[in-house]
Enzyme design. Structure first.
Site, PDB file in Angstrom:
ATOM      1  N   ARG A  14       0.829  -1.211   0.000  1.00 56.46           N
ATOM      2  CA  ARG A  14       0.000   0.000   0.000  1.00 56.46           C
ATOM      3  C   ARG A  14       0.865   1.264   0.000  1.00 56.46           C
ATOM      4  O   ARG A  14       0.511   2.273  -0.619  1.00 56.46           O
ATOM      5  CB  ARG A  14      -0.878  -0.037   1.250  1.00 56.46           C
ATOM      6  CG  ARG A  14      -1.950   1.020   1.310  1.00 56.46           C
ATOM      7  CD  ARG A  14      -2.581   1.034   2.692  1.00 56.46           C
ATOM      8  NE  ARG A  14      -3.882   1.663   2.735  1.00 56.46           N
ATOM      9  CZ  ARG A  14      -4.500   1.999   3.872  1.00 56.46           C
ATOM     10  NH1 ARG A  14      -3.929   1.740   5.033  1.00 56.46           N
ATOM     11  NH2 ARG A  14      -5.690   2.578   3.855  1.00 56.46           N
ATOM     12  N   SER A  76      -7.536   5.797  -0.145  1.00 60.78           N
ATOM     13  CA  SER A  76      -7.135   4.393  -0.134  1.00 60.78           C
ATOM     14  C   SER A  76      -8.011   3.727   0.928  1.00 60.78           C
ATOM     15  O   SER A  76      -7.964   4.098   2.105  1.00 60.78           O
ATOM     16  CB  SER A  76      -5.652   4.291   0.240  1.00 60.78           C
ATOM     17  OG  SER A  76      -5.307   2.943   0.460  1.00 60.78           O
ATOM     18  N   SER A  77      -8.802   2.760   0.499  1.00 65.19           N
ATOM     19  CA  SER A  77      -9.781   2.150   1.407  1.00 65.19           C
ATOM     20  C   SER A  77      -9.090   1.329   2.493  1.00 65.19           C
ATOM     21  O   SER A  77      -7.907   0.982   2.381  1.00 65.19           O
ATOM     22  CB  SER A  77     -10.721   1.237   0.616  1.00 65.19           C
ATOM     23  OG  SER A  77     -11.240   1.933  -0.489  1.00 65.19           O
ATOM     24  N   MET A  78      -9.850   0.997   3.534  1.00 68.75           N
ATOM     25  CA  MET A  78      -9.306   0.154   4.612  1.00 68.75           C
ATOM     26  C   MET A  78      -8.791  -1.159   4.035  1.00 68.75           C
ATOM     27  O   MET A  78      -9.530  -1.832   3.295  1.00 68.75           O
ATOM     28  CB  MET A  78     -10.413  -0.197   5.615  1.00 68.75           C
ATOM     29  CG  MET A  78     -10.837   0.921   6.499  1.00 68.75           C
ATOM     30  SD  MET A  78     -12.282   0.443   7.479  1.00 68.75           S
ATOM     31  CE  MET A  78     -11.556  -0.710   8.640  1.00 68.75           C
ATOM     32  N   SER A 399     -15.033   3.175   5.518  1.00 59.72           N
ATOM     33  CA  SER A 399     -14.185   2.184   4.877  1.00 59.72           C
ATOM     34  C   SER A 399     -13.518   2.702   3.622  1.00 59.72           C
ATOM     35  O   SER A 399     -12.634   2.076   3.093  1.00 59.72           O
ATOM     36  CB  SER A 399     -14.963   0.904   4.592  1.00 59.72           C
ATOM     37  OG  SER A 399     -16.161   1.165   3.947  1.00 59.72           O
TER      38      SER A 399
END
Ligand SMILES: C[S@@+](CC[C@H](N)C(=O)[O-])C[C@H]1O[C@@H](n2cnc3c(N)ncnc32)[C@H](O)[C@@H]1O
Length: 400
Positions: A14, A76-78, A399
């Site tokens: 990530r 950037s999602s969980m 989220s």
């Protein structure tokens, strides 16, 4: 990771997709906080490795400085949500995958590792966001992954048919072009919800053998930023309710209690009500001196309602005005959900055809009735652009 995603998560970190200045959700602060990699690398890596959503763009890019902007418009999602949606997608080597909502490009990179970069197309509406994602993907060696700048609601017909479609922004309607672009038996995974509540659930739809519909259960609750064209403009209270009070609104009472009606941010009861009460949004007000109003606004006419809960009372007061009786619709849907044994998200499902999206309970034949006046259109797009819908005031979960 039983679904086989572990090597991809190791090879495609990530951190390779996050900008130096970012705004992770800080649980203790209950909001997004600015973190600069150059000023505080330890904090930056700490958040990047945490299971929190990280905002990477505010206000469609019309934002400068370090202070958070008004509306988050890319993120950037969980990681746990990214993982569970990819697990739902059930991809196999060589599958052709369409992603809607490239964002940072991390999800596209994970998909590329799994199925090959030549098999992934990702569509992002924001030119600056898609350019940054392209650059990050190039740096990781995925320079030929196609990132298209455009409206993902249209899909990407030139590379169709796809075996899998995954959306990482929330939808209210408009999935059919993806059904048309997916091979029979293919899977579409998308956060879907109604305008009634911010809470969405991940729809996992399988395209029918004749290619003309897709159907499947919801898997779990999520909370994504909306498709740009499906954001809800917050209803202007003063346009609905007269300044001098409740005016000529009809007065009644209800035995629905605050505790059962407002259970929190990801409440399934609100999701279930929204499935049956289209073109309505609700806004729980702040509680003051033991008194909590919850407002309901019609989105295709000026109907409104308010239920006023008071601590220590067995009944709440209701006022309703306009062509619809919004509280009556909401109460009927809520009571129905209770009578069904309070089904969770995963018992609901959705069928999408060329001209309809049909929510159901347990099986596609068990179609939910909408409470709305016959003849009205359901699930309409309310506005182009504008604000996110009002946030529920309890809970902090996000989220995306
Ligand atoms: C939660 S972010 C996506 C996260 C991303 N998948 C990642 O791995 O970082 C949602 C993205 O959807 C984009 N988006 C919103 N509406 C869109 C549309 N109509 N078509 C394509 N992208 C859209 C937003 O600009 C935003 O970048």
């Amino acid at each position: 990771m039983a679904s086989g995603w572990a090597p991809a998560f190791t090879a495609v970190p990530r951190t390779a997709f996050l900008p130096d200045l970012m705004w992770p959700h800080d649980a203790s602060a209950g909001r997004a906080v600015a973190v600069d990699k150059n000023a505080d690398p330890a904090a930056w890596y700490g958040y990047a490795d945490s299971d929190v959503p990280i905002v990477t763009q505010w206000d469609d890019g019309n934002h400068t400085g370090t202070e958070p902007g008004k509306n988050f418009t890319s993120s950037s999602s969980m990681p746990s949500v990214v993982f569970s949606m990819l697990a739902d997608l059930d991809v196999r080597a060589g599958h052709r995958v369409l992603e809607i909502g490239t964002g940072t490009g991390w999800n596209a990179g994970l998909l590329a590792h799994r199925v090959g970069e030549e098999n992934v197309v990702s569509v992002e509406v924001d030119p600056a966001v898609s350019e940054a994602a392209r650059a990050a993907l190039r740096r990781l060696g995925y320079g030929s992954l196609r990132v298209i700048t455009g409206d993902g609601l249209l899909g990407h017909p030139p590379r169709a048919p796809y075996d899998r479609v995954i959306a990482t922004c929330g939808l209210r309607s408009g999935l059919y072009p993806w059904v048309e672009q997916t091979a029979p038996g293919g899977i579409i995974v998308a956060p879907w919800g109604t305008y009634y509540t911010y809470t969405e659930a991940t729809a996992r739809l399988v395209v029918a053998e004749d290619g003309r519909s897709a159907s499947g259960h919801f898997t779990r609750p999520v909370n994504f930023m909306r498709m740009r064209s499906q954001r809800l403009v917050r209803p202007e209270h003063s346009h609905y309710v007269p300044a001098q009070g409740t005016g000529d609104a009809e007065k009644s009472t209800t035995t629905v209690s605050e505790a059962e009606f407002l259970t929190g941010d990801l409440g399934v009861e609100a999701f279930a009500v929204g499935l049956q009460v289209p073109d309505c949004t609700h806004v729980p007000d702040r509680k003051q001196a033991g008194r909590r109003p919850v407002w309901f606004y019609g989105l295709t006419d000026m109907s409104w309602a308010v239920v006023i809960f008071r601590d220590g009372r067995d009944t709440a007061t209701v006022y309703q005005s306009g062509r619809r009786r919004l509280w009556d619709e909401v109460e009927a849907a809520f009571r129905w959900w209770q009578d069904q044994g309070r089904p969770g998200f995963h018992r609901f499902g959705l069928t999408v055809t060329a001209d309809r999206q049909i929510p159901w309970l347990d099986a596609p034949a068990n179609v939910l009735e909408t409470q709305k006046t016959p003849g009205e259109q359901g699930f309409s797009v309310v506005s182009e652009g504008g604000l996110e819908p009002p946030r529920p005031i309890k809970g902090t979960s996000t989220s995306s």
